[in-house]
Design a protein around this motif. Sequence first.
Motif, short mmCIF file in Angstrom:
data_model
loop_
_atom_site.label_atom_id
_atom_site.label_comp_id
_atom_site.label_asym_id
_atom_site.label_seq_id
_atom_site.Cartn_x
_atom_site.Cartn_y
_atom_site.Cartn_z
N GLY A 185 0.87 -1.17 0.00
CA GLY A 185 0.00 0.00 0.00
C GLY A 185 0.90 1.22 0.00
N VAL A 186 0.63 2.16 -0.87
CA VAL A 186 1.48 3.36 -0.93
C VAL A 186 0.61 4.60 -0.69
CG1 VAL A 186 3.03 4.77 -2.33
CG2 VAL A 186 3.11 2.27 -2.53
N TYR A 187 1.00 5.35 0.33
CA TYR A 187 0.29 6.59 0.65
C TYR A 187 1.18 7.76 0.28
CZ TYR A 187 -3.66 8.80 3.00
OH TYR A 187 -4.82 9.48 3.27
N ARG A 208 8.89 4.94 5.30
CA ARG A 208 8.84 6.02 4.33
C ARG A 208 9.86 5.74 3.24
NH1 ARG A 208 9.30 11.51 7.61
NH2 ARG A 208 9.54 12.34 5.51
N SER A 209 9.47 5.93 2.00
CA SER A 209 10.39 5.66 0.90
C SER A 209 11.18 6.92 0.56
CB SER A 209 9.62 5.18 -0.32
OG SER A 209 10.47 5.22 -1.45
N GLU A 211 13.54 7.23 -1.63
CA GLU A 211 13.70 7.42 -3.07
C GLU A 211 12.49 8.14 -3.66
OE1 GLU A 211 13.79 4.55 -1.44
OE2 GLU A 211 15.46 3.28 -2.06
N LEU A 212 11.32 7.65 -3.31
CA LEU A 212 10.11 8.26 -3.86
C LEU A 212 9.94 9.68 -3.35
CD1 LEU A 212 7.72 5.18 -3.69
CD2 LEU A 212 8.33 6.41 -5.77
N GLU A 213 10.22 9.89 -2.08
CA GLU A 213 10.04 11.23 -1.51
C GLU A 213 10.97 12.23 -2.19
OE1 GLU A 213 10.33 11.14 2.76
OE2 GLU A 213 8.38 10.16 2.97
N ALA A 214 12.24 11.81 -2.42
CA ALA A 214 13.20 12.71 -3.04
C ALA A 214 12.74 13.13 -4.43
CB ALA A 214 14.57 12.04 -3.11
#
Lengths: 261, 790
Positions: A185-187, A208-209, A211-214
């Motif tokens: 699940g990705v929020y 928390r990811s 990579e995705l956040e950056a």
Amino acid sequence: MKNFNFKSATNSKEASKLASGRATFLAGGMSLLPAMKLRLAAYTDLINIKKIKTLSGIKVSSKSLRIGATTTHSLVSNSKEVGKSIPSLAVLADGIGDPQVRNRGTIGGSIANNDPAADYPSACLALNATIHTSKRKISADKFFKGMFETDLKKGELIESVEFEIPEKSAYAKYPNPASRYAVVGVYVAKLKNEVRVAVTGAASCVFRSKELEASLSNNFSASVIDSINISAKGLNSDIHASAEYRAHIIKVMAKKAVSSC
Amino acid sequence: MANLVGSKVERKEDKRFLTGKGQYTADINLVHQTYACFVRSPHARAKINKIDIAKASSAPGVVKILTGDDLAKDKIGGLIAGWKIVSQDGKDMKVPPHPPLAKDSVNYVGDHVAIVIAETLEQAKNAAELVNVSYKIQKAVVKTEDAMNSDAIYEGIDRNLCFDFLLGDKGKTDEALSKADKVVKLDLINNRLIPNAMEPRASIGDYNPSSEQLTLYTTNQNPHLTRLVLSAFNAIAPEHKFRVVAPDVGGGFGSKIYPYAEDAVVAWASKKIERPVKWVAERSESFLSDCHGRDHITHVELGIKNDGKMTALKVETIANIGAYASLFATVTPTYLYAPLVIGLYDIPVASCNVKAVFTNTAPVDAYRGAGRPEAAFLIERIVTEGAKEIGMDQAEFRKKNFINKFPHQQCLIHNIDSGDYAAHLDKALEVGDYKNFENRRTQSAKKGKLRGIGFSTYIEACGIAPSAVVMSIGAGVGLWESAEVRFNATGNVSVFTGAHSHGQGHETTFAQIVGDRLGVAIENIDVIHGDTDKGPFGMGTYGSRSLAVGGTAIAKACDKIIEKGKKVAAHMLEGKPEDIEFKAGEFVLKNSNKKKTIGEIAFACYLPGQYGEIKSPLPTGVEPGLKETAFYDPVNFSFPAGTHICEVEVDQDTGETKVAKYTAVDDFGTIINPMIVEGQVYGGLAQGIGQALYENGHYDESGQLTTASYMDYTMPRADNFPQFKLDFTTTPATSNPLGAKGCGEAGAIAAPPAVMNAVIDAVGTDVSMPATAEKVWNALKKKGTKKVAA
Ligand SMILES: Cc1cc2nc3c(=O)[nH]c(=O)nc-3n(C[C@H](O)[C@H](O)[C@H](O)COP(=O)(O)OP(=O)(O)OC[C@H]3O[C@@H](n4cnc5c(N)ncnc54)[C@H](O)[C@@H]3O)c2cc1C
């Protein structure tokens, strides 16, 4: 199920006091009771917290949305306030289990349980939530410590969960076809000061990811996700999905979430 | 009176089921009842060093704890394999002993070790935790493909091989394959399934020390056979002192055909403690210890000529039958499977070799379709590949090879009485709008989805079975069926059948047959089953046999009633029996307006004396009463067939497959109740699609069942299915007077290859069942399937 004493508390203090020894809180019972029935858990006392009036309810302010610990999933999913302020949260609540589960299960129970495949923990991390307990305030970043493990101390009662209202947010869940919990699940949330991306189901605990956040902080669009490398390292591998597949699905769900923001 | 047969009569039984008034085994509570909990093996394979019950025996409420040693002392026999299979070398199959409570070893997780009986269920469970079993753990044999190369689980059973069975002529088949223009080869896995009847198993033993009568209430599909087996082989009680009741049963799907260890043990235990002993399985016990289904590994080769004619089929299968040979475990992968590997095609020569192996897993036995889904899967998969290889349209290739003259003696065993395969294929093409498939494929591609289409033109053999035939190939019993039709004096009718309804709706279907035959209103007919003390001995329900065999027995008993009725009517109407015609519930004297209703005749039969004005209605030599029994031994199997066409959509990003469209056109022979038949097809399809896309019984390397709950075993749900499109064609069976062929298993047989052919069409490469999202995703990656543009 082994016999136990059933006690109802009328306020937080009483609940905490009763929860000593081999006692535990009972909210919706949707996680606790099956474990007891299967004899995976046994308690001498169950302390019913659903009679504590102040624990249930939804409050919105300009910056935050506060949900009482014993508020059921169905109340959240049908709430106008939630629908207006953080619609993705209503969507998440509506995707938990089935109507029976949603009518009994609570947000407090869900995050206290911290099932690695549960949905709410991802919302807490992505929406920079604060967990208000009978003793203190805990930031979501510090709350979820490991598989079925939280920062809660013995007898500490969650009273409410306060979410930051984001500019945009969305939750995309890839359900396990058997249990319908999250395989992944990705929020995704674009908050005032930051972009947060929380992933549940994929590892032993919600996380928390980075990579995705950056990438999304730079450019909040689905197209940037294709080029991100999500490592399978540390992800769960089980009969339902390998770590590699989960890593791939994180990207697919992240794209889906960002696209629907 | 309107015809009941052929109309959608609402199910008589549904009122009680839908209002929660069903009487299932778990609903039965007896005075002075005790509760049982079984201690089960946590290990897949271990020697038992010692079972220490001292601590458990002194736990609160414990009445008795019994182990395998107690069983042995009382000379209670083991569970049996009911069908003897002979290997190619002429030697009998090898089966290990199967004591209802383990004696020296345990052989799968869930194997029964001891029974703990207490005053309450909680006390029984608490005490069961205190039973201390010392195990010496051994390396488990788990995987089907490894079994023959692993240590022998049982002494004297080399390579864990139960039998090495061959049907057909292997030499000739090889020769024909070598002459074929093309030989298509496939390796297939037929995944292990866990039956998951809605009602978990349960049994209550109730011994009455005064009458010395033992009653067993149990969730079972054939109570008479259960009584016979438990009497004759387990020595639980002599048949005349033993009553088996299978009340309302919430689904069986094969898993409740057999007497289980729990049945034998609670019945015996009740005798020992002279109190009722009740056991109800928890869902996790069902997962572990209900017999599982399927679990084959198969290599198949099909020879084809360039003109598209199939010339030969060779099949080699390893069938995993689990830790013990359950009652029908040996016939399922042999005679129920091998004769049908050539499907409904006119293939002149074929051979099927089956090696059945033991492993440290739950016993595998008949599960909805039993052998026929495995056969349909392999033939429909390879025929699909064959058509691709030869470059023919799937429908054309099939049509070219269909059997089209009846009766047809196939090259293996069966003599197929009737069918019209082109008829259901053509109808399915039309109903399923085959001609516009490519448009739909394009539409799906626009959404970024890969669409595939799959065919399954299946056949199955139902209505088991002619006794002489089955007994000549190893069956321990004949498979006839019984019926008793009992007119009550007031004109209503009680019908007893040896078949057993656990979802099939016999109470309605059978009443429709009787209603039409005897001209009695359906509400005045009751169908009674499931109690060995009530009706005559019967063989129960499985293999879609109830209507073709049991229904025929009922029809025959009705005919006997009419015959007797004619004699009585003739006497009362002062004519000759041969001048009496029976129609719509009335006996009419030819060329007159004199008639008697069947109700009047029934009444008269029960009042044979003089009563006021009424003279005895009975002619001399005719016995009073109106009740007839019939036993029917079928002359042949029946052969339902049909065409199913499945279309799937595959999500390229996740590999997720959804059934987008499903068309089923079946030929079940004469249909008694179309609504019930549709329900049976729906349920079968759900199970068949479940096998193809979702369900999988999985053991890890140590032999732990990793899919032992609904958290991990994917039971399909309503939202996994589209609205199914059903239709029918009809060629009545010639082997029984009803023309019925059977419909209970068709969906589960036809669907897996239809779905898999569609998945493979979409993906472009082979995928094994269940086609989970990850497997499909990997296949797409490996194949490098070009992404369709969204
Ligand atoms: C069939 C089924 C399907 C489900 N599907 C999903 C799903 O898809 N996604 C998902 O996220 N969840 C799912 N769940 C779990 C569901 O969301 C539960 O409701 C939730 O995990 C627990 O909430 P509860 O109120 O029932 O807690 P309970 O079971 O009553 O308690 C759980 C634990 O939390 C503790 N606790 C409860 N309240 C508090 C509190 N206020 N303070 C401190 N400790 C507390 C209890 O002592 C206990 O240890 C499913 C459950 C079932 C039965």
